[in-house]
Motif scaffolding. Structure first.
Motif, PDB file in Angstrom:
ATOM      1  N   MET A  75       0.826  -1.205   0.000  1.00 48.48           N
ATOM      2  CA  MET A  75       0.000   0.000   0.000  1.00 48.48           C
ATOM      3  C   MET A  75       0.868   1.266   0.000  1.00 48.48           C
ATOM      4  N   CYS A  76       2.015   1.178   0.654  1.00 46.80           N
ATOM      5  CA  CYS A  76       2.931   2.326   0.680  1.00 46.80           C
ATOM      6  C   CYS A  76       3.442   2.664  -0.724  1.00 46.80           C
ATOM      7  N   CYS A  77       3.518   1.651  -1.597  1.00 47.55           N
ATOM      8  CA  CYS A  77       3.931   1.897  -2.992  1.00 47.55           C
ATOM      9  C   CYS A  77       2.916   2.779  -3.700  1.00 47.55           C
ATOM     10  N   TYR A  78       1.643   2.610  -3.358  1.00 50.26           N
ATOM     11  CA  TYR A  78       0.593   3.434  -3.960  1.00 50.26           C
ATOM     12  C   TYR A  78       0.675   4.871  -3.439  1.00 50.26           C
ATOM     13  N   ILE A  79       1.025   5.013  -2.170  1.00 48.50           N
ATOM     14  CA  ILE A  79       1.181   6.354  -1.594  1.00 48.50           C
ATOM     15  C   ILE A  79       2.329   7.075  -2.282  1.00 48.50           C
ATOM     16  N   ALA A  80       3.403   6.339  -2.597  1.00 53.27           N
ATOM     17  CA  ALA A  80       4.547   6.939  -3.306  1.00 53.27           C
ATOM     18  C   ALA A  80       4.106   7.531  -4.639  1.00 53.27           C
ATOM     19  N   PHE A  81       3.192   6.839  -5.342  1.00 45.35           N
ATOM     20  CA  PHE A  81       2.680   7.334  -6.614  1.00 45.35           C
ATOM     21  C   PHE A  81       1.905   8.639  -6.417  1.00 45.35           C
ATOM     22  N   SER A  82       1.096   8.706  -5.366  1.00 43.15           N
ATOM     23  CA  SER A  82       0.366   9.944  -5.060  1.00 43.15           C
ATOM     24  C   SER A  82       1.346  11.082  -4.786  1.00 43.15           C
ATOM     25  N   LEU A  83       2.402  10.796  -4.029  1.00 47.44           N
ATOM     26  CA  LEU A  83       3.416  11.819  -3.726  1.00 47.44           C
ATOM     27  C   LEU A  83       4.145  12.266  -4.985  1.00 47.44           C
ATOM     28  N   GLY A  84       4.393  11.326  -5.903  1.00 43.05           N
ATOM     29  CA  GLY A  84       5.065  11.659  -7.151  1.00 43.05           C
ATOM     30  C   GLY A  84       4.278  12.640  -7.999  1.00 43.05           C
ATOM     31  N   THR A  92      10.166  12.156 -11.338  1.00 42.55           N
ATOM     32  CA  THR A  92       9.391  11.795 -10.148  1.00 42.55           C
ATOM     33  C   THR A  92       8.272  10.801 -10.474  1.00 42.55           C
ATOM     34  N   LEU A  93       7.544  11.060 -11.551  1.00 43.20           N
ATOM     35  CA  LEU A  93       6.361  10.245 -11.852  1.00 43.20           C
ATOM     36  C   LEU A  93       6.717   8.862 -12.397  1.00 43.20           C
ATOM     37  N   ILE A  94       7.745   8.786 -13.240  1.00 46.80           N
ATOM     38  CA  ILE A  94       8.116   7.482 -13.811  1.00 46.80           C
ATOM     39  C   ILE A  94       8.656   6.534 -12.730  1.00 46.80           C
ATOM     40  N   PRO A  95       9.607   6.973 -11.874  1.00 45.58           N
ATOM     41  CA  PRO A  95      10.070   6.067 -10.799  1.00 45.58           C
ATOM     42  C   PRO A  95       8.958   5.634  -9.851  1.00 45.58           C
ATOM     43  N   THR A  96       8.062   6.566  -9.491  1.00 44.97           N
ATOM     44  CA  THR A  96       6.973   6.189  -8.571  1.00 44.97           C
ATOM     45  C   THR A  96       5.956   5.277  -9.262  1.00 44.97           C
ATOM     46  N   SER A  97       5.839   5.383 -10.596  1.00 42.21           N
ATOM     47  CA  SER A  97       4.975   4.457 -11.342  1.00 42.21           C
ATOM     48  C   SER A  97       5.558   3.047 -11.303  1.00 42.21           C
ATOM     49  N   VAL A  98       6.883   2.957 -11.410  1.00 43.64           N
ATOM     50  CA  VAL A  98       7.558   1.651 -11.315  1.00 43.64           C
ATOM     51  C   VAL A  98       7.332   1.060  -9.926  1.00 43.64           C
ATOM     52  N   ILE A  99       7.481   1.898  -8.896  1.00 49.51           N
ATOM     53  CA  ILE A  99       7.282   1.436  -7.511  1.00 49.51           C
ATOM     54  C   ILE A  99       5.864   0.907  -7.328  1.00 49.51           C
ATOM     55  N   LEU A 100       4.869   1.645  -7.839  1.00 52.07           N
ATOM     56  CA  LEU A 100       3.477   1.196  -7.712  1.00 52.07           C
ATOM     57  C   LEU A 100       3.273  -0.128  -8.444  1.00 52.07           C
ATOM     58  N   THR A 202      -4.681  20.271  -3.249  1.00 48.53           N
ATOM     59  CA  THR A 202      -5.749  19.869  -2.328  1.00 48.53           C
ATOM     60  C   THR A 202      -6.205  18.443  -2.635  1.00 48.53           C
ATOM     61  N   LEU A 203      -6.428  18.183  -3.924  1.00 47.60           N
ATOM     62  CA  LEU A 203      -6.869  16.846  -4.340  1.00 47.60           C
ATOM     63  C   LEU A 203      -5.809  15.797  -3.997  1.00 47.60           C
ATOM     64  N   LEU A 204      -4.555  16.082  -4.339  1.00 51.71           N
ATOM     65  CA  LEU A 204      -3.478  15.130  -4.060  1.00 51.71           C
ATOM     66  C   LEU A 204      -3.299  14.913  -2.563  1.00 51.71           C
ATOM     67  N   GLY A 205      -3.522  15.976  -1.787  1.00 52.82           N
ATOM     68  CA  GLY A 205      -3.439  15.857  -0.328  1.00 52.82           C
ATOM     69  C   GLY A 205      -4.502  14.907   0.209  1.00 52.82           C
ATOM     70  N   ILE A 206      -5.726  15.028  -0.335  1.00 53.06           N
ATOM     71  CA  ILE A 206      -6.813  14.143   0.085  1.00 53.06           C
ATOM     72  C   ILE A 206      -6.515  12.699  -0.318  1.00 53.06           C
ATOM     73  N   TYR A 207      -6.032  12.519  -1.550  1.00 54.69           N
ATOM     74  CA  TYR A 207      -5.708  11.173  -2.018  1.00 54.69           C
ATOM     75  C   TYR A 207      -4.580  10.547  -1.198  1.00 54.69           C
ATOM     76  N   THR A 208      -3.545  11.341  -0.885  1.00 56.17           N
ATOM     77  CA  THR A 208      -2.433  10.819  -0.088  1.00 56.17           C
ATOM     78  C   THR A 208      -2.907  10.452   1.318  1.00 56.17           C
ATOM     79  N   ALA A 209      -3.738  11.322   1.904  1.00 62.98           N
ATOM     80  CA  ALA A 209      -4.280  11.048   3.241  1.00 62.98           C
ATOM     81  C   ALA A 209      -5.123   9.777   3.235  1.00 62.98           C
ATOM     82  N   SER A 210      -5.875   9.569   2.158  1.00 63.92           N
ATOM     83  CA  SER A 210      -6.700   8.370   2.032  1.00 63.92           C
ATOM     84  C   SER A 210      -5.808   7.120   2.013  1.00 63.92           C
ATOM     85  N   GLY A 211      -4.671   7.198   1.291  1.00 66.08           N
ATOM     86  CA  GLY A 211      -3.734   6.081   1.258  1.00 66.08           C
ATOM     87  C   GLY A 211      -3.094   5.815   2.613  1.00 66.08           C
ATOM     88  N   VAL A 212      -2.725   6.889   3.310  1.00 66.05           N
ATOM     89  CA  VAL A 212      -2.125   6.752   4.641  1.00 66.05           C
ATOM     90  C   VAL A 212      -3.123   6.122   5.607  1.00 66.05           C
TER      91      VAL A 212
END
Length: 458
Positions: A75-84, A92-100, A202-212
């Motif tokens: 699940m933390c891999c998905y949070i990394a994608f939100s942070l990216g 930033t986006l390509i490495p976090t996509s690989v992680i996800l 704001t949207l990314l913050g909500i999505y990241t919080a949802s993942g956390v």
């Protein structure tokens, strides 16, 4: 509440929170990050990583960490994608996509293993049939999980609808929308300007919080199931090595029916990739604005979920051939209409008709193709479903890969060609089946497959 059911609910709501974020982000990638095709490139890389991940990571991680901590870590891999997505760039986006992508396969495998062990454990105590309890647990899981597509897209649309910079789209700019797009950054070329950074954050913050929250829910409330270690260690000892699994997957291609089903399986990736990568950008965002993307995808998700349940039930009465024919006609009609239609804000309802019809067809592709694999390759299910995941993911990778290189009308012609080829090949499979067992029509075999199909979308 019975302890095992509590754990099922914890996993279900954890996945709901996680995929509320991921589902919403996936729908927006092509619109939010359209510069040089970064958004669709990230999705293409993501699914390529998923292919590699599914081949060797799940058994290793489950053996080392157990199901609970594999779920939490993945699940933390998905949070990394939100942070990216906060500072979206190729670095930033390509490495976090690989992680996800790498975390996707272990997440679903650990979930399936946990629910199976929990179901068997309760069935043993209650003196019930293990398969029945496992099916009940999976039913509860998908009942809760399937709604994530609705909530994630609803959040994005509500936030982006707050934008104060909405302006009228000129007729000149509308000419760049649809099948014959201008191959420019239509998101910004039209009057439907990009939302402000504050709304995006704001949207990314909500999505990241949802993942956390999803991770915390798993870490705090999910029990490390007692038989977890023993069962998984035993399973790993019996699990073939990476190379033997890899070879078994490709050795299965010696079966003529498997080869004939490759176009149909890839088409599933093509059509889902088109809707989330191209329709959302060149039709919805271009003509209406990015704040309508979520509403369109809600329409798709809602119809898809309902029809998955419906077609899973009625397939035993209608037979799969009739349902495949319905999906083919529906998709063909949509593709031809999208080639001819000039999107215009005055035709608001039409923007939602297409995702609804697409959702109906996709529900058939998912439930019936899964069911077809289970029926045809009953003795070699593992290798068969490995091929299913492989070829569908290849379809996603190709669809997202050429997304920024071709005009939409060319992609629609490709989609139509692959669909026709898929149905010709599928017809050959049915012919071979009828020929091999003339006394047992395939339509009378049990084909009831529920909506357990979103695992391919992670």
């Amino acid at each position: 509440m019975e302890r095992n059911l509590k754990n099922v609910l914890v996993i279900s709501f954890g996945f709901l929170l996680l995929f509320t974020a991921y589902g919403g982000l996936q729908s927006l990638q092509s619109s939010l990050h359209s510069e040089e095709g970064l958004g669709v490139a990230s999705l293409s890389v993501l699914y390529a990583a998923l292919i590699l991940s599914s081949m060797f990571l799940p058994p290793v991680l489950i053996k080392k960490l157990g199901c609970k901590w594999t779920i939490a870590g993945s699940m933390c891999c998905y949070i990394a994608f939100s942070l990216g997505n906060f500072y979206a760039s190729w670095y930033t986006l390509i490495p976090t996509s690989v992680i996800l992508g790498l975390g996707g396969a272990p997440l679903w495998s650990a979930k399936c293993t946990y629910l199976t062990i929990a179901g068997n454990s309760y069935a043993e105590k209650a003196g019930k049939n293990g398969k029945d309890i496992i099916n009940q647990y999976f039913g509860v899981f998908f009942l809760i999980f399937q709604s994530s597509g609705i909530w994630g897209n609803l959040i994005s649309s509500l936030i982006f609808s707050q934008a104060s910079n909405k302006v009228e789209v000129s007729e000149e700019n509308l000419a760049c929308c649809g099948a014959y797009d201008c191959m420019t950054d239509t998101t910004n070329a039209t009057g439907s300007a990009e939302p402000s950074n504050s709304l995006i954050y704001t949207l990314l913050g909500i999505y990241t919080a949802s993942g956390v929250l999803a991770v915390l829910l798993i870490v705090i409330f999910l029990d490390q199931i007692k038989s977890d270690q023993a069962e998984t260690e035993k399973e790993i000892l019996e699990t073939p090595s990476f190379w033997s699994t890899f070879l078994a997957t490709f050795q299965h291609l010696k079966d003529k029916r498997q080869c004939l089903l490759i176009p149909l399986t890839m088409y599933s990736g093509f059509e889902q990739g088109f809707l989330s990568g191209d329709y959302t950008k060149t039709y919805v965002t271009c003509a209406l604005g990015i704040h309508y993307v979520g509403y369109a995808m809600i329409c798709f998700s809602a119809v898809n979920s309902l029809c998955s349940l419906l077609f899973g039930k009625i397939s035993q009465f209608t037979g799969r051939k009739l349902l495949f024919a319905l999906a083919t006609v529906t998709n063909m009609a949509c593709i031809i209409a999208l080639l001819l239609w000039k999107p215009h804000p005055k035709q608001l309802a039409v923007f939602f008709v297409f995702p609804a019809l697409w959702g109906l067809a996709d529900a058939i592709w998912q439930t019936q193709t899964n069911g077809l694999y289970g029926i045809l390759f009953e003795k070699h299910k593992e290798a068969a479903f490995a091929n299913y995941r492989l070829w569908e993911s290849v379809g996603f990778v190709i669809a997202f890969g050429y997304s920024t290189k071709l005009q939409v009308y060319i992609k629609l012609y490709i989609l139509l060609s692959v669909l026709v080829l898929s149905m010709v090949m599928y017809g050959a499979v049915e012919y071979l089946e009828a020929k091999s067992s003339p006394g047992t029509p395939t339509s009378t075999k049990k084909e009831n497959v529920g909506p357990l199909t979103q695992e391919t979308l992670m």
